[in-house]
Design a protein around this motif. Structure first.
Motif, PDB file in Angstrom:
ATOM      1  N   TYR A 107     -16.776 -10.861  21.885  1.00  0.00           N
ATOM      2  CA  TYR A 107     -17.814 -11.641  21.836  1.00  0.00           C
ATOM      3  C   TYR A 107     -19.571 -11.619  20.672  1.00  0.00           C
ATOM      4  O   TYR A 107     -19.967 -11.941  20.809  1.00  0.00           O
ATOM      5  CB  TYR A 107     -19.396 -11.399  22.702  1.00  0.00           C
ATOM      6  N   ARG A 108     -19.361 -10.570  20.193  1.00  0.00           N
ATOM      7  CA  ARG A 108     -20.112 -10.160  19.574  1.00  0.00           C
ATOM      8  C   ARG A 108     -20.006 -10.712  18.045  1.00  0.00           C
ATOM      9  O   ARG A 108     -21.035 -10.619  16.823  1.00  0.00           O
ATOM     10  CB  ARG A 108     -19.690  -8.006  18.825  1.00  0.00           C
ATOM     11  N   LYS A 109     -19.045 -11.631  17.960  1.00  0.00           N
ATOM     12  CA  LYS A 109     -18.906 -13.060  16.926  1.00  0.00           C
ATOM     13  C   LYS A 109     -19.452 -13.720  17.176  1.00  0.00           C
ATOM     14  O   LYS A 109     -19.558 -14.336  16.139  1.00  0.00           O
ATOM     15  CB  LYS A 109     -17.259 -13.098  16.820  1.00  0.00           C
ATOM     16  N   LEU A 110     -20.580 -13.848  17.984  1.00  0.00           N
ATOM     17  CA  LEU A 110     -21.714 -14.788  18.074  1.00  0.00           C
ATOM     18  C   LEU A 110     -22.601 -14.366  17.256  1.00  0.00           C
ATOM     19  O   LEU A 110     -23.543 -15.636  16.805  1.00  0.00           O
ATOM     20  CB  LEU A 110     -21.956 -14.796  20.016  1.00  0.00           C
ATOM     21  N   GLU A 111     -22.906 -13.482  16.829  1.00  0.00           N
ATOM     22  CA  GLU A 111     -23.415 -12.408  15.858  1.00  0.00           C
ATOM     23  C   GLU A 111     -24.615 -12.554  16.301  1.00  0.00           C
ATOM     24  O   GLU A 111     -25.622 -12.161  15.569  1.00  0.00           O
ATOM     25  CB  GLU A 111     -23.576 -13.460  14.078  1.00  0.00           C
ATOM     26  N   ASN A 112     -25.994 -13.619  16.628  1.00  0.00           N
ATOM     27  CA  ASN A 112     -27.198 -14.213  17.093  1.00  0.00           C
ATOM     28  C   ASN A 112     -27.346 -13.221  17.981  1.00  0.00           C
ATOM     29  O   ASN A 112     -26.234 -12.176  18.938  1.00  0.00           O
ATOM     30  CB  ASN A 112     -27.512 -15.004  18.004  1.00  0.00           C
ATOM     31  N   LEU A 113     -28.278 -11.947  17.554  1.00  0.00           N
ATOM     32  CA  LEU A 113     -28.921 -10.659  18.591  1.00  0.00           C
ATOM     33  C   LEU A 113     -29.485 -10.937  19.172  1.00  0.00           C
ATOM     34  O   LEU A 113     -28.991 -10.334  20.384  1.00  0.00           O
ATOM     35  CB  LEU A 113     -29.551 -10.130  16.962  1.00  0.00           C
ATOM     36  N   ASN A 114     -29.920 -12.031  19.586  1.00  0.00           N
ATOM     37  CA  ASN A 114     -30.581 -12.527  20.857  1.00  0.00           C
ATOM     38  C   ASN A 114     -29.757 -12.978  22.108  1.00  0.00           C
ATOM     39  O   ASN A 114     -29.861 -12.837  22.570  1.00  0.00           O
ATOM     40  CB  ASN A 114     -31.127 -13.314  20.831  1.00  0.00           C
ATOM     41  N   ASP A 115     -28.695 -13.427  21.916  1.00  0.00           N
ATOM     42  CA  ASP A 115     -27.470 -14.041  22.556  1.00  0.00           C
ATOM     43  C   ASP A 115     -26.766 -13.096  22.884  1.00  0.00           C
ATOM     44  O   ASP A 115     -26.282 -12.954  23.910  1.00  0.00           O
ATOM     45  CB  ASP A 115     -26.309 -14.586  21.995  1.00  0.00           C
ATOM     46  N   ILE A 116     -26.679 -11.756  21.795  1.00  0.00           N
ATOM     47  CA  ILE A 116     -25.452 -10.429  22.431  1.00  0.00           C
ATOM     48  C   ILE A 116     -26.612  -9.236  23.181  1.00  0.00           C
ATOM     49  O   ILE A 116     -26.302  -9.071  23.536  1.00  0.00           O
ATOM     50  CB  ILE A 116     -25.302 -10.192  21.407  1.00  0.00           C
ATOM     51  N   GLU A 117     -27.521  -9.310  22.769  1.00  0.00           N
ATOM     52  CA  GLU A 117     -28.686  -9.020  24.052  1.00  0.00           C
ATOM     53  C   GLU A 117     -28.944  -9.560  25.036  1.00  0.00           C
ATOM     54  O   GLU A 117     -28.570  -8.403  26.299  1.00  0.00           O
ATOM     55  CB  GLU A 117     -29.791  -8.492  23.289  1.00  0.00           C
ATOM     56  N   GLU A 118     -29.238 -10.451  25.382  1.00  0.00           N
ATOM     57  CA  GLU A 118     -28.552 -10.913  26.692  1.00  0.00           C
ATOM     58  C   GLU A 118     -27.784 -11.056  27.608  1.00  0.00           C
ATOM     59  O   GLU A 118     -27.823 -10.672  28.955  1.00  0.00           O
ATOM     60  CB  GLU A 118     -29.104 -12.971  26.274  1.00  0.00           C
ATOM     61  N   LEU A 119     -26.777 -11.103  26.959  1.00  0.00           N
ATOM     62  CA  LEU A 119     -25.608 -11.114  27.531  1.00  0.00           C
ATOM     63  C   LEU A 119     -24.977  -9.279  27.799  1.00  0.00           C
ATOM     64  O   LEU A 119     -24.318  -8.785  28.900  1.00  0.00           O
ATOM     65  CB  LEU A 119     -24.015 -11.057  26.506  1.00  0.00           C
ATOM     66  N   GLU A 120     -25.038  -8.691  26.931  1.00  0.00           N
ATOM     67  CA  GLU A 120     -24.535  -7.104  27.328  1.00  0.00           C
ATOM     68  C   GLU A 120     -25.599  -6.787  28.237  1.00  0.00           C
ATOM     69  O   GLU A 120     -25.729  -5.520  29.173  1.00  0.00           O
ATOM     70  CB  GLU A 120     -25.001  -6.160  25.662  1.00  0.00           C
ATOM     71  N   THR A 121     -27.159  -7.343  28.768  1.00  0.00           N
ATOM     72  CA  THR A 121     -28.064  -7.221  29.573  1.00  0.00           C
ATOM     73  C   THR A 121     -27.697  -7.604  30.759  1.00  0.00           C
ATOM     74  O   THR A 121     -27.961  -6.439  31.731  1.00  0.00           O
ATOM     75  CB  THR A 121     -29.369  -7.552  29.214  1.00  0.00           C
ATOM     76  N   ASN A 122     -26.976  -8.896  30.764  1.00  0.00           N
ATOM     77  CA  ASN A 122     -27.257  -9.296  31.890  1.00  0.00           C
ATOM     78  C   ASN A 122     -25.992  -9.665  32.492  1.00  0.00           C
ATOM     79  O   ASN A 122     -25.625  -9.840  34.181  1.00  0.00           O
ATOM     80  CB  ASN A 122     -28.340 -11.165  31.998  1.00  0.00           C
ATOM     81  N   VAL A 123     -25.341  -9.302  31.927  1.00  0.00           N
ATOM     82  CA  VAL A 123     -23.229 -10.607  32.463  1.00  0.00           C
ATOM     83  C   VAL A 123     -22.331  -8.973  32.039  1.00  0.00           C
ATOM     84  O   VAL A 123     -21.915  -8.512  32.321  1.00  0.00           O
ATOM     85  CB  VAL A 123     -22.967 -11.546  30.879  1.00  0.00           C
ATOM     86  N   ILE A 124     -22.828  -7.942  30.527  1.00  0.00           N
ATOM     87  CA  ILE A 124     -21.237  -7.762  30.318  1.00  0.00           C
ATOM     88  C   ILE A 124     -22.149  -6.102  30.626  1.00  0.00           C
ATOM     89  O   ILE A 124     -22.416  -5.905  30.950  1.00  0.00           O
ATOM     90  CB  ILE A 124     -21.075  -7.707  29.052  1.00  0.00           C
ATOM     91  N   SER A 125     -20.938  -5.597  31.209  1.00  0.00           N
ATOM     92  CA  SER A 125     -20.791  -4.115  32.249  1.00  0.00           C
ATOM     93  C   SER A 125     -20.751  -3.287  30.868  1.00  0.00           C
ATOM     94  O   SER A 125     -20.326  -2.865  29.660  1.00  0.00           O
ATOM     95  CB  SER A 125     -19.796  -4.155  32.811  1.00  0.00           C
TER      96      SER A 125
END
Length: 303
Positions: free
Chosen positions: A260-278
């Motif tokens: 998922y880190r290949k999405l590259e946008n740091l805001n998107d990655i932060e959202e996923l890691e904060t709310n979705v990914i364990s």
């Protein structure tokens, strides 16, 4: 709705049953619900044997039956499951194989301008086939088969080069099944008033012949796509949120070991890691071009 899985390869049927049990246990462990009431049955027979020896109408069921077949983009049907399906449909009729193949091929290529795009679904309503008396077919009489759903897995018979293609095929299939709440409510009303009415979807093993996919992995992909598509994270009455749907998206990414880190946008990655990914998912070592085991996939998400 009842899903009936049929294959003459005992290993495929064994793998289906294994993955079905694993996914059922995962649903129980995480208290998941399903959007739709689906029943699963698995048979180790040829389609011809099933048509001749199983009658889905003898219990008073008045629902329709649809059957999936992995076609090719030119809609020739002289090999693999296509060949067995046409032979099964011909039982009880006076048509030859080539006559029925030509009727179906002409209908589909005329309708879709000469080419069926791989990984998409193409429905054939049997009453629409000019020149084929489908009601004389044994499969209509015993199963009330009125629809064929073609899912071309390849342009011509050859090895499937991407393991995600099969998942895309099944996901598109789920998108094109009539799973509306209104229809389910109507069916429940009819069942109360008139008796049982249950639609049936018949599926063969896909991708293990010409596609050269591994039986264990291909059956896992098929069952995972069906279970995940129908996974309800909020129940039937509570709307799902954007983040709920992203959890399903990330399950697919982890299943195929996509980073998922290949999405590259740091805001998107932060959202996923904060709310979705364990934490487990964030620290997992992904192995490219492989399919993850189902128990591990669900550990990657926050529940």
């Amino acid at each position: 709705m009842k899903f009936i899985f049929i294959d003459n390869n005992p290993l495929i049927v064994k793998c289906w049953k294994h993955h079905y049990q694993v996914l059922s246990n995962i649903y129980k462990e995480y208290n998941f619900l399903s959007h739709h009431n689906i029943k699963f049955n698995f048979y180790n027979h040829t389609i011809e044997h099933m048509v001749q020896n199983y009658n889905f109408n003898n219990t008073g069921n008045t629902g329709k039956t649809s059957i999936v077949t992995p076609a090719n983009s030119l809609n020739y049907m002289g090999g693999g499951f296509d060949l067995h399906l046409l032979n099964a449909i011909l039982l009880g009729t006076n048509h030859t194989f080539k006559q029925l193949e030509n009727i179906i091929q002409n209908h589909q290529l005329q309708k879709f301008q000469g080419y069926l795009v791989p990984n998409q679904t193409y429905k054939i309503n049997l009453p629409d086939l000019t020149g084929f008396e489908y009601k004389s077919s044994l499969v209509y009489q015993n199963w009330n088969l009125i629809e064929i759903i073609e899912i071309p897995t390849m342009v011509v018979p050859e090895k499937i080069h991407s393991i995600s293609h099969l998942f895309d095929c099944i996901w598109n299939l789920m998108n094109n099944i009539d799973f509306t709440k209104e229809e389910e409510e109507k069916e429940e009303e009819k069942e109360e008033e008139e008796g049982e009415e249950e639609n049936i979807l018949v599926l063969p093993g896909i991708g293990t012949g010409y596609g050269n996919l591994n039986e264990y992995e291909s059956t896992k992909i098929m069952l995972f796509a069906i279970f995940l598509y129908n996974l309800s994270l909020r129940g039937k009455t509570t709307p799902t949120t954007r983040l709920d749907q992203l959890k399903k998206s990330l399950l697919i990414l982890f299943f195929f070991n996509k980073d998922y880190r290949k999405l590259e946008n740091l805001n998107d990655i932060e959202e996923l890691e904060t709310n979705v990914i364990s934490e487990y998912g964030k620290n997992l070592n992904l192995v490219n071009e492989t399919v993850m085991e189902l128990e591990e996939v669900f550990k990657c998400i926050r529940w």
